[in-house]
Write a protein that holds these residues in place. Structure first.
Motif, PDB file in Angstrom:
ATOM      1  N   GLY B 113      13.238   4.370   8.675  1.00 43.29           N
ATOM      2  CA  GLY B 113      12.170   4.719   7.741  1.00 43.29           C
ATOM      3  C   GLY B 113      11.208   3.608   7.460  1.00 43.29           C
ATOM      4  O   GLY B 113      10.337   3.710   6.610  1.00 43.29           O
ATOM      5  N   GLU B 114      11.360   2.471   8.122  1.00 44.35           N
ATOM      6  CA  GLU B 114      10.444   1.366   7.884  1.00 44.35           C
ATOM      7  C   GLU B 114       9.277   1.469   8.865  1.00 44.35           C
ATOM      8  O   GLU B 114       9.283   2.279   9.786  1.00 44.35           O
ATOM      9  N   TYR B 118       7.702   6.440   8.844  1.00 46.29           N
ATOM     10  CA  TYR B 118       7.313   7.507   7.922  1.00 46.29           C
ATOM     11  C   TYR B 118       6.580   8.638   8.651  1.00 46.29           C
ATOM     12  O   TYR B 118       6.551   9.767   8.183  1.00 46.29           O
ATOM     13  N   LEU B 394       0.285 -10.775   0.810  1.00 48.25           N
ATOM     14  CA  LEU B 394       1.562 -10.197   0.443  1.00 48.25           C
ATOM     15  C   LEU B 394       1.710  -9.990  -1.050  1.00 48.25           C
ATOM     16  O   LEU B 394       2.417  -9.099  -1.490  1.00 48.25           O
ATOM     17  N   SER B 395       1.014 -10.819  -1.815  1.00 49.51           N
ATOM     18  CA  SER B 395       1.035 -10.568  -3.253  1.00 49.51           C
ATOM     19  C   SER B 395       0.318  -9.277  -3.547  1.00 49.51           C
ATOM     20  O   SER B 395       0.725  -8.506  -4.418  1.00 49.51           O
ATOM     21  N   ASP B 398       2.494  -6.459  -2.926  1.00 49.57           N
ATOM     22  CA  ASP B 398       3.436  -6.332  -4.007  1.00 49.57           C
ATOM     23  C   ASP B 398       2.787  -5.656  -5.223  1.00 49.57           C
ATOM     24  O   ASP B 398       3.378  -4.790  -5.860  1.00 49.57           O
ATOM     25  N   SER B 427      -2.954   8.694   4.893  1.00 53.19           N
ATOM     26  CA  SER B 427      -2.510   7.364   4.481  1.00 53.19           C
ATOM     27  C   SER B 427      -3.363   6.815   3.340  1.00 53.19           C
ATOM     28  O   SER B 427      -2.946   5.919   2.628  1.00 53.19           O
ATOM     29  N   SER B 433       1.565   8.307   0.010  1.00 52.80           N
ATOM     30  CA  SER B 433       1.233   6.953   0.434  1.00 52.80           C
ATOM     31  C   SER B 433       0.850   6.073  -0.756  1.00 52.80           C
ATOM     32  O   SER B 433       0.420   4.945  -0.574  1.00 52.80           O
ATOM     33  N   GLY B 435       1.570   3.460  -3.657  1.00 58.43           N
ATOM     34  CA  GLY B 435       2.531   2.361  -3.653  1.00 58.43           C
ATOM     35  C   GLY B 435       2.437   1.532  -2.393  1.00 58.43           C
ATOM     36  O   GLY B 435       3.045   0.474  -2.305  1.00 58.43           O
ATOM     37  N   THR B 436       1.676   2.012  -1.405  1.00 55.74           N
ATOM     38  CA  THR B 436       1.461   1.170  -0.235  1.00 55.74           C
ATOM     39  C   THR B 436       0.090   0.537  -0.365  1.00 55.74           C
ATOM     40  O   THR B 436      -0.748   0.989  -1.146  1.00 55.74           O
ATOM     41  N   GLU B 438      -2.213   0.752   1.458  1.00 54.72           N
ATOM     42  CA  GLU B 438      -3.302   1.573   1.972  1.00 54.72           C
ATOM     43  C   GLU B 438      -3.887   2.498   0.916  1.00 54.72           C
ATOM     44  O   GLU B 438      -4.917   3.107   1.123  1.00 54.72           O
TER      45      GLU B 438
END
Ligand SMILES: Nc1ncnc2c1ncn2[C@@H]1O[C@H](COP(=O)(O)OP(=O)(O)OP(=O)(O)O)[C@@H](O)[C@H]1O
Ligand SMILES: Nc1ncnc2c1ncn2[C@@H]1O[C@H](COP(=O)(O)OP(=O)(O)OP(=O)(O)O)[C@@H](O)[C@H]1O
Ligand SMILES: [Mg+2]
Ligand SMILES: [Mg+2]
Ligand code: NI
Lengths: 306, 530, 340, 324, 325
Positions: B113-114, B118, B394-395, B398, B427, B433, B435-436, B438
């Motif tokens: 699932g990574e 999806y 990456l922050s 997050d 997406s 989608s 929380g991602t 995108e």
């Protein structure tokens, strides 16, 4: 001093507070200004402070420090309109440097104002109580903080808090105090064996008096010297922090950020890096020279007779 | 399985000996994550395209070519798909690729699932090998673009992976080979991994037994280097130690790169867009009028003329060349009066100073700052206060995990995962989608969700496209995003390499907009003399 | 106090420092927002996989228990798995540490050698132009951030004057020596591969120099002031008076006592070189642990962060002990204990 | 008596300080004959050390400044010597024992290193004289100052030695090469009476045995009396009185000498004298005329304006005072 | 006059130190000292460096907690550290240190230095603080314009006068003078000593005067005690002491004194030649601690530590040879 035997007209000989003050000032200035470099340092620092305070009036384009874009005039080399050129947003670099002095000074000031007392007090305590558990606890804690890489610590702290100037400063402060603790610790340990401290103890003076009246004043010279040096370091650390997205947020200009942003465009748009770098160098140079002067001024000894 | 060792080593040995001269080195913002069940970023997608094979292959013109699958057949209801596999395809270790491997790969994708998993995890119910060269997928529901998504199903060698499985959380499957696949490949693609240096680069060499064969002059080796630092890239290009740059170089840097002799700039539309995502769940961007005010005040013209010359002002949520794009969408243009009018209608009209707007730009993409600054300056004209926040990638990833932490506005490049407007719509705007990274909008509209789902289960292409277009109109009306421009990705490259994508771009022909496939190095050529 | 019990005592105290450090690390790692399991698996990973990982990482347990498991792991050398490189953190450390170590080592050599040379020169010609030049260089060296210097070097040697390599640890055409220590220079020397040694050394020069520049001049100033302080000491006047030549006095009688105050500062600076190497590593594409640590921080890669801080902490402690030993070597007053 | 081996004439030494020039030495005249033991006494800060350091040219470089005067060594002016000549004087002519033994030894080198270096660089340790030889010379010198186990001492660091030992090592270093003139700057002052006494005896023995000349700097009149043939009394950078030792104590003439002698507590008891009124002058602004006049009970107007020169009263007894 | 103000009974002070071989050993800085000091006298304590004079003084002042023995001051036991002493006791007991350089805080001016004892002990109200300080300066014969000088700008003698003024500021009854003049020149020393003696008369003080200068003792002390390696080896009335020194060490000391006149020379015991080093207090030789340097030593001296005996009235000595007399 020749009058040990003739004890007349005492009162007349005591200088008034105002004269003493003037005399002191004159003497300190004399000691300070003997080295011309110190005066240059003072002039630089004053100039920077003045420019920072009056940035809106002295900057040619004060609006360029705020939310402003002018892509028509981006990336211009130094010219008579834009003395130091413009950046890739079209903002006057000179004006931004002037405004950046504000943040730099503010940051250095706040960091030192917070970390200095903490560090100094802990250092005094640990030094005065050397060999007791107070010493162990304080100095080991200091070691722990020194062992954590500063950038990582700052990053950790600012990832908890919101990334802005104040929090960046908190982060820097957290890793700054141990240095003062170390410095003062060393001095306090040697100082506590001085007879004047013992004398005060034997007279019955309290710990507070001993720490802050007897020991602390004698540590001031190295503290001030270090402080002057630290102004530069804090500014540099601020630069490194802004590289990872902490510190002063755009569009407010920050010297370190200008340097690191500009370095991407080296060497073609060299003015974007070189001038802010020079500004940093000038501030640091100024404070260092000033620090040397302060050290000369606070130096005690037989040469004081002059 | 089988006698893999010899073959593998021989092949590697050959490549090393010859590989020094003929290599393509390319930078990317990250080092590839070469486990196809895990990675999904740009660098990883490039690596997958070159190391692994898929059932179908996305051609530059947008069509899907038969690849490992020679042909396929959907059932009437679109729920069952049968694929016939090419015979004699060899994995890098010499094993033959069979239907079991395809089934294994699909199951692995779904279970983990990574990454791109999806795409399949809610879609595919079952994968089954009908015989050695025949695979059948059964779907949960109708899914129109199913075939398009198969460009993300990379086929791994089941035996090789299982031979390297370790203890792990996936029951019988242990760790599903995750540990091993971090730095090894089990693919059949034209290149095979030679060395993955964490944080530095991925180096892969030509697989001589590649089923597609090789042409003269194709690169013997490829290297994907994980850096975008301007001076570094420039130095490498100058020294001819790099053949191809990433697309994150600033305009200024590109200009300088262009000045290097023997270096050209490629600019092409590959599906990606620059958006300012507006968080519709926190004040003040939760107000549609407020959002529209921002959309009307933004100076699109400056962006495409001054900041990103060569790019095209966006028209709605989908790039113009993506199948399913709606060419008739109304566009937001800079118009101060309209902006003011919208703002007046918003519930925050009187108390703007209490509602500053945070705009985030990604630290790794310096040019985004210009957008943020422009946005700030434009918003100031309406009296809206904007705080600019530079955030490492990456922050940011997050932050967008929750609506409260997601900034009001974020400047982000987005690209479709497969070659259809539906990919982008799903997406970007489907609730799944959120929380991602995108979807910084947190749109969470059940109506849009339903529309997207409905479109996706539509098997008929034209019907589907029509539905996509409808959704685009609705979205423009909701204005969850300031769609800034369709990106012409610009990369510098050495003239001594022949890059099919760049040539197509020069001719004005479309280039594959499936991320990674513009870098299918098998089709590149390197001039013998640099 | 003799050397052995001295070292033992220091090591004993270090345990407390490391223990405290571990608490700091643990707190840092836990207060950093974001769910590391989720960060690791990506936003679209199914919830059960995330739960699984959380359990595996003991994140579901109360904090003290987490700390316990973590310290237990650290003690047996199991630092867990990196969430980004997806490997055992110890493997990552093994891979990245040597590069930084090598870099810091060379930088340290630069710092030591040049600070002594410049410091001595400045003291020798104090208040003359040499001194002034070194002083101004010191301020400039302090003022120019390492990353600006790194960029300047890159530009200068990258294409204006390409005499030395600027990127990476080794030229591509050079066959790297087998990994023994991980320090390429050392490994190539061990295996007698001189061309690799020379190439690796050339690659080290620029980043090391960029890293060393700040501390270098700072230290030079300390050496200078220690020297000028000592110059007024009677023992130097005595040495001059007994006819010992000036050069010997500078090199021997003045240098050794003057190094004592400089060494302790140098130690701290060198220990922090590694932590500060981040930006330099990024610019020179140097696969080092500082960069690894910084990226781990940005990715909330708990295990990696902890490992990196531990490594830095241990290095800090070791360097400090080494510094103390050097000081003790230089200063018999410390080595042999004060007069009782 | 023949020519003096050391003849200091009208020596002026100024120190550059923050407050301006500190005019410490104000025309010092002093000579030493072959085999003579001369004392130089005066209170702290009167310039004794400065005088003698200028003989070896080891005043702090950049601070000290010699505007006037000559230091003749065998008739040759040390102040104008070139490097080679100076080296010659330092290694085989004059040597000095420093005031504080603890400060005069480098704390980070062994005693052995320091002594052997003195030999090595004095030219005595030329290649033909090998390492062993240098070591033997060093050990011999250490033995000469009555230290029993030179081997152990050679490998010790200064802080491992007691004060008396350090003082002896300093003496050993001074005599290991020098043969003509030894300047002892308050040796033993930092030590205890009994140890000081030993050191003095040792020193006197050595000087006599080797036929060296000695300049003994001290602030103690008693020490000068016991150790020397002739005594110079110094006040604020001036020699105010010179006389043979016995003569000086029998017949002190200068008011300063008198005051000094009176201030010394006597073993005979009888309470304390008043001490000399006032303090040493500030060298930045020294008094005009006789530098002692502000403190002098016998000062007259002339003392304030004119500087008295040393006047000979016969038998080498000279006094710089108008009132004598 | 003869009633004791302070009694020191078998006082011991050991320091734990690390030797270079890592072993911990005791320095017996003061090792069983008995001393009675009478009201209003000047008790002279003489001894060479390291003999424990300062340690004794510091123990009396409470800077060290004694390792053994007791100190009685005005019949009160004060063998505790100064932190535990009452303010009143601190007021009564004062000390002047040897080093005039380090005993005054270089960053304070004289006024600040002198006002500390006045404030701590509530001896002055704000209004008359200045006057009190001027008075203090006058008692040590310094002019009031010293008020705002800093110690760094003063000579050693003046500094020592300020130290004395500070010690006297609390109006103590017992003052320890730890070599107050040994860092100074003879002419300044004379001035300070005179002043101290005058003050003692005027304020009816008791002094414990520490020095290594026997000539000085001769002129000021009423009684003299000689210390050697942590022990008192001879103690007597001053006149008696110089007339008839008994202990071989005392004689060695006396004979080593450089003197300036023939009369004095005649007073020195001629025969004793100083030999040997003072042993380190870490390894004190067994038996009589002086036996290694003693010209009259016997076998007994190497084995047994002599005890203090009263050789004549008020003349105590610790020597086997004298004990037999
Ligand atoms: N480097 C210096 N700079 C400025 N002044 C100095 C320097 N060295 C010595 N002086 C001053 O010169 C004067 C004479 O010093 P000198 O050391 O010669 O005196 P001295 O007679 O040897 O004294 P002492 O008995 O204390 O050794 C003193 O006032 C001292 O402060
Ligand atoms: N705090 C301490 N720790 C360890 N040893 C000490 C301490 N204080 C004093 N000593 C030792 O105790 C002994 C006696 O020292 P003390 O200072 O009492 O001697 P003193 O007679 O006052 O000497 P001086 O004449 O040099 O002042 C010395 O050997 C000294 O080294
Ligand atoms: Mg002297
Ligand atoms: Mg003492
Ligand atoms: Ni006066």
């Amino acid at each position: 001093m020749m009058d040990i035997n003739t004890q007349t007209a005492f009162e007349a000989n005591i200088p008034s507070a105002a004269t003493r003050y003037k005399e002191n000032l004159r003497k300190n200035w004399y000691k300070f200004s003997r080295n011309k470099l110190s005066v240059i340092g003072l002039v630089i620092v004053l100039a920077v402070v003045v420019v920072a305070v009056f940035a809106p009036y002295v900057a040619p384009f004060p609006e360029h420090a705020g939310s402003f874009v002018d892509y028509e005039h981006a990336n211009l080399a130094p010219s008579t309109t834009y003395l130091l050129g413009t950046d890739n947003i079209g903002r006057d670099i000179l004006s931004r440097i002037f405004f950046a002095f504000r943040g730099a000074l503010y940051m250095a000031f706040l960091v030192l104002v917070i970390s200095l007392p903490v560090g100094v007090i802990l250092g005094l305590l640990a030094g005065y109580f050397k060999g007791t558990w107070i010493d162990t606890v304080i100095m080991r804690t200091t070691d722990i903080f020194l062992a954590v890489p500063p950038l990582i610590l700052a990053l950790a702290i600012s990832s908890v808090l919101k990334p802005n100037l104040t929090n960046a400063m908190i982060a820097v402060t957290v890793m700054w105090w141990p240095w003062y603790t170390r410095l003062v610790y060393g001095m306090a340990t040697s100082m506590r064996n001085e007879y004047f401290v013992t004398a005060a103890e034997l007279i019955g003076a309290g710990k507070f008096h001993i720490l802050f009246r007897e020991i602390l004043p004698n540590c001031l010279s190295p503290i001030f010297t270090k402080m002057a040096l630290d102004v530069g370091w804090v500014i540099l650390l601020g630069a490194a922090l802004s590289f990872v997205g902490l510190g002063e947020q755009p569009p407010t200009p920050a010297l370190g950020q200008m340097v690191s942003d500009g370095s991407r465009y080296m060497p073609d748009l060299w003015w974007m890096t070189i001038f802010p770098s020079l500004a940093i160098i000038i501030i640091i140079l100024g404070f260092n020279l000033l620090g040397d002067g302060i050290r000369d001024m606070l130096a005690k000894g037989e040469h004081d007779r002059g | 399985g089988g006698n893999q060792e010899n073959n593998n080593q021989d092949a590697q040995g050959d490549a090393t000996a010859a590989g020094q001269e003929s290599i393509i080195r390319s930078t990317a913002s990250d080092v590839p994550n070469i486990d196809p069940g895990v990675g999904s970023d740009y660098a990883s997608s490039i690596a997958f395209a070159n190391i692994y094979d898929t059932l179908v292959f996305p051609a530059h013109d947008g069509s899907l070519k038969p690849w490992l699958a020679t042909d396929w057949q959907p059932s009437e209801d679109g729920l069952t798909w049968v694929f016939n596999l090419r015979q004699g395809v060899k994995f890098h270790n010499g094993d033959e690729l069979t239907a079991d491997d395809v089934v294994f790969s699909m199951q692995r994708m779904i279970t983990l699932g990574e990454g791109y998993g999806y795409l399949f995890s809610n879609v595919v119910k079952e994968a089954k090998a009908l015989d050695q060269y025949k695979v059948q997928f059964t779907l949960n529901k109708k899914f129109g673009p199913f075939l398009s998504t198969l460009v993300r199903l990379y086929i791994l060698d089941q035996d090789q992976v299982m031979a390297n499985v370790q203890q792990g959380p996936y029951g019988d499957m242990g760790d599903y080979g995750k540990d091993w696949l971090v730095s090894n490949d089990a693919g059949s693609g034209p290149y095979m991994v030679k060395e993955l240096k964490k944080q530095e680069y991925l180096q892969a060499v030509k697989f001589n037994d590649f089923w597609g064969g090789w042409e003269e002059g194709a690169p013997e080796a490829i290297k994907i280097i994980g850096t975008t630092a301007g001076p570094t890239v420039r130095t490498l290009m100058t020294r001819q130690e790099l053949e191809q740059t990433d697309q994150w170089q600033t305009e200024e840097a590109l200009k300088a790169l262009d000045d290097i002799s023997g270096v050209s700039i490629d600019a092409g539309f590959t599906g990606s867009m620059l958006n300012i995502m507006l968080n519709t769940k926190i004040a003040p961007t939760d107000d549609v009028h407020f959002r529209k005010a921002l959309a009307y005040v933004f100076d699109y013209q400056t962006v495409v003329e001054k900041l990103f010359p060569g790019c095209k002002k966006a028209q709605g949520p989908v790039q113009f060349n993506l199948p399913g794009f709606n060419p008739n969408l109304p566009q937001y243009e800079r118009n101060l009066d309209k902006a003011k009018a919208e703002l007046a209608q918003s519930k925050y009209a009187g108390e703007l100073d209490q509602y500053p707007v945070d705009i985030v730009w990604i630290a790794q993409v310096p040019d985004e700052e210009k957008i943020a600054l422009l946005f700030q300056a434009n918003a100031a004209e309406l009296g809206i206060k904007v705080n600019i926040v530079k955030t490492p990638w990456l922050s940011f990833v997050d932050q967008v995990a929750t609506p409260e932490n997601t900034p009001n506005a974020s400047v982000v490049f987005v690209a479709p995962h497969y070659n259809e407007a539906g990919s982008m719509l799903e997406s970007r705007y489907h609730s799944n989608s959120t929380g991602t990274w995108e979807q910084g909008e947190w749109l969470k509209s059940s109506e849009i969700d339903a529309d997207i789902e409905d479109a996706l289960v539509t098997l008929d292409e034209n019907e589907r496209y029509a539905k996509y277009q409808k959704i685009q109109e609705k979205l423009v009306d909701l204005c969850p995003t300031i769609w800034v421009f369709d990106q012409a990705e610009k990369r510098a490259f050495q003239d001594y390499i022949q890059w099919p994508g760049a040539e197509l771009n020069k001719e004005g022909k479309p280039v594959s907009s499936v991320m990674g496939y513009n870098f299918y190095y098998h089709d590149y050529k390197i001039a013998t003399q640099k | 106090m003799d050397l052995r019990s001295y070292i033992l005592k220091r090591l004993f105290l270090s345990i407390f420092v490391l223990l405290g450090l571990s608490i700091v690390i643990f707190i840092i790692a836990r207060v950093v927002p974001g769910d590391p399991a989720r960060m690791s698996l990506g936003p679209r990973a199914p919830q059960y996989a995330v739960e699984e990982l959380r359990q595996e990482m003991n994140l579901d347990k109360p904090l003290p228990a987490q700390y316990y498991y973590w310290v237990k792991g650290v003690v047996v050398g199991d630092l867990g798995k990196s969430l980004t490189t997806k490997r055992a953190v110890t493997d990552d450390v093994k891979e990245f540490l040597p590069a930084t170590l090598e870099l810091a080592l060379i930088a340290a050599i630069f710092v030591v050698v040049f600070s002594i040379i410049f410091g001595t020169l400045a003291a020798r010609y104090r208040n003359k132009w040499v001194d002034t030049v070194i002083r101004v260089m010191a301020y400039t060296g302090v003022a120019v951030p390492a990353f600006v210097l790194a960029v300047l070097f890159l530009l200068l040697f990258g294409y204006i004057w390409p005499v030395i390599p600027v990127l990476g640890r080794l030229s591509p055409e050079i066959l790297p020596p087998p990994t023994i220590t991980g320090l390429i220079t050392v490994d190539s020397l061990i295996t007698g591969n001189l061309s690799a040694f020379w190439d690796a050394l050339k690659h080290l020069i620029l980043p090391a120099l960029a890293l060393a520049m700040g501390p270098l001049f700072q230290e030079a100033r300390i050496v200078r002031s220690a020297m000028t302080d000592n110059m007024s000491k009677d023992y130097l006047a005595a040495a001059v008076g007994y006819g010992i030549p000036n050069s010997i006095i500078m090199r021997k009688y003045l240098l050794k006592p003057s190094l004592i105050p400089a060494v302790s500062v140098m130690g701290l600076d060198i220990a922090s070189l590694m932590g500060n190497a981040f930006l330099v590593e990024v610019i020179f594409n140097w696969p080092g642990i500082s960069r690894y640590g910084m990226e781990a921080m940005l990715r909330k890669d708990l295990n990696a962060i902890s490992a990196v801080i531990i490594v830095f902490g241990v290095i800090f402690v070791i360097v400090n002990i080494i510094v103390d030993l050097i000081v003790a070597y230089l200063d018999p007053r410390i080595r042999l204990g004060g007069k009782v | 008596m023949g020519n003096p081996i050391l003849d200091i004439r009208d020596l002026h030494v100024w120190y550059r300080t923050y407050g301006g020039y500190s005019k410490v030495l104000d025309g010092v005249n002093l000579f030493v004959h072959q085999g003579e033991k001369v004392g130089l006494v005066g209170e702290a800060g009167c310039g004794k050390t400065t005088t003698m350091r200028s003989v070896l040219r080891i005043l702090p470089e950049g601070q000290a400044h010699t505007p006037r005067g000559q230091i003749l060594y065998h008739g040759k002016n040390i102040l104008q010597m070139n490097r080679r000549e100076l080296h010659q004087v330092r290694t085989s002519g004059v040597s000095m024992i420093f005031q504080e033994p603890a400060a005069a030894l480098n704390p980070v080198f062994t005693v052995g290193t320091q002594i052997t270096d003195v030999i090595k660089f004095s030219g005595l340790g030329k290649p033909e004289k090998q390492k062993d030889n240098i070591k033997n010379l060093a050990m011999q010198a250490i033995r000469e100052v009555y230290i029993a186990d030179p081997e152990r001492i050679m490998s010790s660091y200064p802080n491992q030695l007691s004060g008396g030992m350090k003082q002896r090592i300093c003496i050993a270093m001074a005599i290991v090469t020098a043969r003509e003139l030894l300047i002892a700057d308050e040796p033993g002052t930092a030590l205890d009476v009994t140890i000081q006494d030993q050191v003095h005896k040792l020193l006197r023995g050595l000087v006599e045995k080797k036929g060296m000349s000695l300049v003994m700097i001290t602030h103690s009149l008693g020490v000068a009396r016991e150790m020397t043939d002739r005594i110079y009394v110094m006040y604020a950078g001036n020699i105010v009185e010179v006389a043979k030792s016995g003569e000086l104590f029998r017949n002190p003439l200068h008011p300063y000498t008198l005051g000094l002698l009176e201030s010394v507590p006597k073993l005979t008891g009888g309470g304390m004298a008043e001490g000399i009124y006032g303090q040493i002058p500030d060298y930045l602004r020294p008094p005009d005329g006789c530098r002692f006049h502000p403190r002098c009970p016998r000062a007259v107007a002339r003392c304030r304006e004119e500087k008295p020169n040393l006047a000979d009263l016969g038998d080498g007894h000279q006094v710089a005072c108008f009132q004598v | 006059m003869t009633e004791p103000i302070m009694e020191i009974k078998d006082l011991k002070k050991y320091f734990l130190v690390n030797k270079s071989n890592g072993k911990q050993v005791f320095v017996k800085a003061v090792d069983g000292v008995n001393l009675t000091i009478n009201q209003g006298e000047v008790m002279g304590l003489v001894g060479e460096s390291g003999s424990g004079k300062s340690t004794l003084a510091y123990a009396v002042m409470g800077m060290y907690k004694p390792s053994g023995g007791r100190i009685l001051f005005k019949d009160r036991d004060i063998s505790v550290s100064s932190a535990k002493r009452s303010l009143g006791l601190k007021k009564d007991l004062q000390i002047v240190f040897q080093d005039p350089g380090s005993s005054l805080n270089p960053s304070q001016n004289i006024k600040q230095i002198l006002e500390l004892p006045l404030k701590v002990h509530g001896l002055a109200q704000n209004g008359d603080l200045d006057q009190k300080i001027i008075d203090l300066l006058q008692t040590v014969e310094l002019s009031p314009n010293y008020m705002y000088k800093s110690p760094a700008t003063m000579g050693g003698g003046e500094r020592q006068m300020v130290s004395i003024a500070r010690a006297l500021a609390t109006d103590p009854s017992f003052v320890i003078l730890d070599e107050p003049t040994s860092a100074l020149d003879v002419s300044i020393q004379a001035k300070i000593i005179n002043m101290l003696l005058k003050l003692q008369q005027v304020k009816r003080l008791t002094y414990l005067f520490i020095t290594h200068d026997l000539s000085l003792m001769r002129n000021i002390a009423t009684r003299v005690a000689i210390m050697y390696l942590g022990k008192v080896c001879e103690m007597a009335d001053t006149v008696q002491f110089f007339k008839n020194p008994l202990h071989p060490y005392t004689r060695m000391l006396l004979s080593s004194i450089p003197v300036v006149s023939e009369e004095e020379e005649a007073l020195k015991p001629q025969k004793v030649v100083s030999t040997g080093e003072i042993p380190s207090p870490v390894d004190v030789p067994p038996g009589c601690s002086f036996h290694l340097r003693c010209p009259d030593k016997t076998e007994l001296c190497a084995q047994e530590d002599p005890v203090m005996v009263e050789a004549a009235s008020g003349h105590f000595v610790r020597c086997h040879a004298c004990a037999k007399m």
